[in-house]
Design a protein around this motif. Structure first.
Motif, PDB file in Angstrom:
ATOM      1  N   LEU A   4       0.888  -1.088  -0.151  1.00 36.34           N
ATOM      2  CA  LEU A   4       0.074  -0.021   0.094  1.00 36.34           C
ATOM      3  C   LEU A   4       0.848   1.248  -0.046  1.00 36.34           C
ATOM      4  N   HIS A   5       1.765   1.190   0.758  1.00 36.68           N
ATOM      5  CA  HIS A   5       2.788   2.368   0.585  1.00 36.68           C
ATOM      6  C   HIS A   5       3.510   2.497  -0.757  1.00 36.68           C
ATOM      7  N   SER A   6       3.785   1.349  -1.334  1.00 37.64           N
ATOM      8  CA  SER A   6       4.233   1.696  -2.777  1.00 37.64           C
ATOM      9  C   SER A   6       3.181   2.244  -3.703  1.00 37.64           C
ATOM     10  N   LEU A   7       2.099   2.033  -3.319  1.00 32.75           N
ATOM     11  CA  LEU A   7       0.833   2.637  -4.134  1.00 32.75           C
ATOM     12  C   LEU A   7       0.895   4.362  -3.791  1.00 32.75           C
ATOM     13  N   ASP A   8       1.330   4.722  -2.632  1.00 32.17           N
ATOM     14  CA  ASP A   8       1.385   5.965  -2.350  1.00 32.17           C
ATOM     15  C   ASP A   8       2.280   6.691  -3.115  1.00 32.17           C
ATOM     16  N   ALA A   9       3.428   5.882  -3.505  1.00 28.71           N
ATOM     17  CA  ALA A   9       4.651   6.629  -4.031  1.00 28.71           C
ATOM     18  C   ALA A   9       4.455   6.590  -5.535  1.00 28.71           C
TER      19      ALA A   9
END
Lengths: 221, 241
Positions: free
Chosen positions: A204-209
């Motif tokens: 999910l963090h990689s999506l934010d990035a």
């Protein structure tokens, strides 16, 4: 006698069963072509491998999988984004996020599911969903639990029409079917919940990035 | 927008879908040839009718249902008795016993003990034989995603790898059929006490001989799955018999 159930040897099969085996392997290799870590060998059928002990049945379910993945190309059926939202909702509901997160979080974004919606369904929160997304999520939960309310059914029929609602119902139950098979065959090892959550948060963090590769993952369709 | 969705008119479908439609209707009519009261018309597909709004997946699922029913005819898979018992357990487990009255009626003819059906219904697993209890536990655990190593190993010893895989897929296929039927209301859900009464009467009748068991062979039809797959290669995914 240990799990996971090993994929059978191609040479142990003959005739139509060997043809079926080849078709399932070929489809999986195409499916995961952009995810090389999911392909352990050139004849791997991935999570379909154990069920290839019954090749005709597995090939038939593979045909169904293709049908459901092309719903977005058929007028009157569900979209790619709705399909990915279904799968992620089930991943949370059936407590199998680790089965689906590696492929489906990325695919969901690629076919237009909102980042906030991906995060919300993976964390079981309804508040961050739009009204349209909530119609899908409520429908999936009701179908999977066998207690679909009139309101949830009517909302989905109003959205997709009769054919679409039948298509979607069958797809939800098809996904549950696949999950339960994989669990029984031990294809996905049981992992500590903390590890699953860590991987989920990383995904999910990689999506934010990212701004999101708005590219439909054709290899899986 | 009431449920169930009505079975579509054949004429509203394209040519390929009409072939799918015909396959499903034909199988239902054959499978109920001993129960004409269950067939409303020459195009009635019974519980499959609402699903025929999506004719292609309906036909694939119908063909898979036929295939699963033939496993008791070959070596290396589960028996007809295993299949009927698994279906009945799934019906009880997922609150859909009404869907499977025909299976309960057929089951004694393929060797399922009527006492075993009653024991499962009444939650008395201690009245089951070891072999029955293994099957019942296997079905419950597979369908809830909790299959233990102990039960997996015992079933693999009993059926071998292929039999275990086919039984697993059959169990989960049946659950998908139940959940679809429940979502679309393809069968009349009755009050629990009415279902209990019907079950009790059926089991009593089967036990004392006043209700003859069904003829399960009517519902075991030749599978064309191999032909379906051949034709799917040619982008014509349905075989017309």
């Amino acid at each position: 006698m240990t799990r996971p159930v090993a994929q059978p040897e191609r040479e142990s099969l003959m005739g139509a069963e060997r043809d079926a085996f080849d078709r399932v392997v070929a489809r999986y290799q195409r499916y995961a072509v952009d995810q090389p870590t999911l392909i352990s060998s050139p004849d791997s059928a991935g999570p379909w491998g154990p069920s290839l002990h019954s090749p005709l049945v597995t090939a038939a379910f593979n045909e169904l999988a293709k049908y459901f993945r092309t719903g977005g190309d058929r007028p009157g059926s569900f979209s790619d984004a709705e399909r990915e939202l279904v799968t992620l909702t089930l991943a949370f509901e059936l407590d199998v996020l680790d089965m689906f997160v590696p492929v489906h979080v990325v695919d969901a974004l690629a076919v237009g599911v909102r980042k906030a919606a991906i995060r919300a369904v993976c964390e079981g929160r309804n508040n961050d969903l739009t009204a349209d997304e909530r119609v899908v999520v409520d429908f999936v939960r009701g179908v999977a639990a066998g207690d679909l309310s009139d309101a949830a059914y009517d909302a989905m029929e109003a959205h997709l029409g009769v054919r679409g609602v039948v298509d979607l119902t069958m797809f939800v139950n098809f996904d549950v079917f696949q999950v339960r098979n994989s669990q029984a065959f031990g294809y996905y090892p049981t992992r500590p919940r903390a590890d699953v959550q860590r991987d989920l948060q990383a995904a999910l963090h990689s999506l934010d990035a990212t701004d999101g590769p708005a590219v439909r993952p054709i290899s899986r369709i | 927008m009431p449920r169930p969705p009505t079975q579509p008119d054949r004429d509203t479908l394209d040519e390929l879908e009409q072939r799918a439609y015909d396959v499903v209707v034909r199988r239902f009519q054959r499978a109920r040839s001993d129960r004409p009261e269950d067939v409303a018309s020459k195009t009635d597909a019974g519980g499959w009718g609402p699903v025929l709004n999506a004719p292609i997946p309906a036909a694939w699922q119908n063909e898979l249902a036929k295939y699963f029913r033939t496993r008791g005819e070959v070596d290396g898979s589960y028996s007809h008795a295993d299949r009927e018992l698994a279906t009945i357990v799934g019906g009880f487990e997922f609150d859909a016993a009404e869907l499977f009255m025909v299976n309960i009626s057929d089951a004694p003819a393929v060797g399922v003990r009527i006492e075993a059906i009653r024991a499962i219904w009444e939650g008395r697993d201690d009245a089951l034989t070891d072999d029955e209890r293994l099957l019942v536990t296997f079905v419950r655990e597979v369908s809830h995603g909790t299959l233990s190593d102990e039960i997996y190993d015992a079933m693999e010893r009993r059926l071998g790898a292929r039999g275990l895989v086919e039984l697993t897929m059959f169990v989960n296929f049946e659950v998908s059929i139940i959940r679809t039927a429940q979502a679309l209301h393809t069968y009349e859900r009755r009050a629990p006490e009415q279902v209990d009464h019907e079950l009790d009467e059926l089991l009593k009748g089967l036990a004392d001989g006043t209700i003859p068991p069904g003829d399960p062979h009517i519902r075991i039809q030749q599978s064309d799955l191999g032909l379906y797959l051949q034709e799917a290669c040619m982008d014509v995914p349905l075989h017309e018999r």
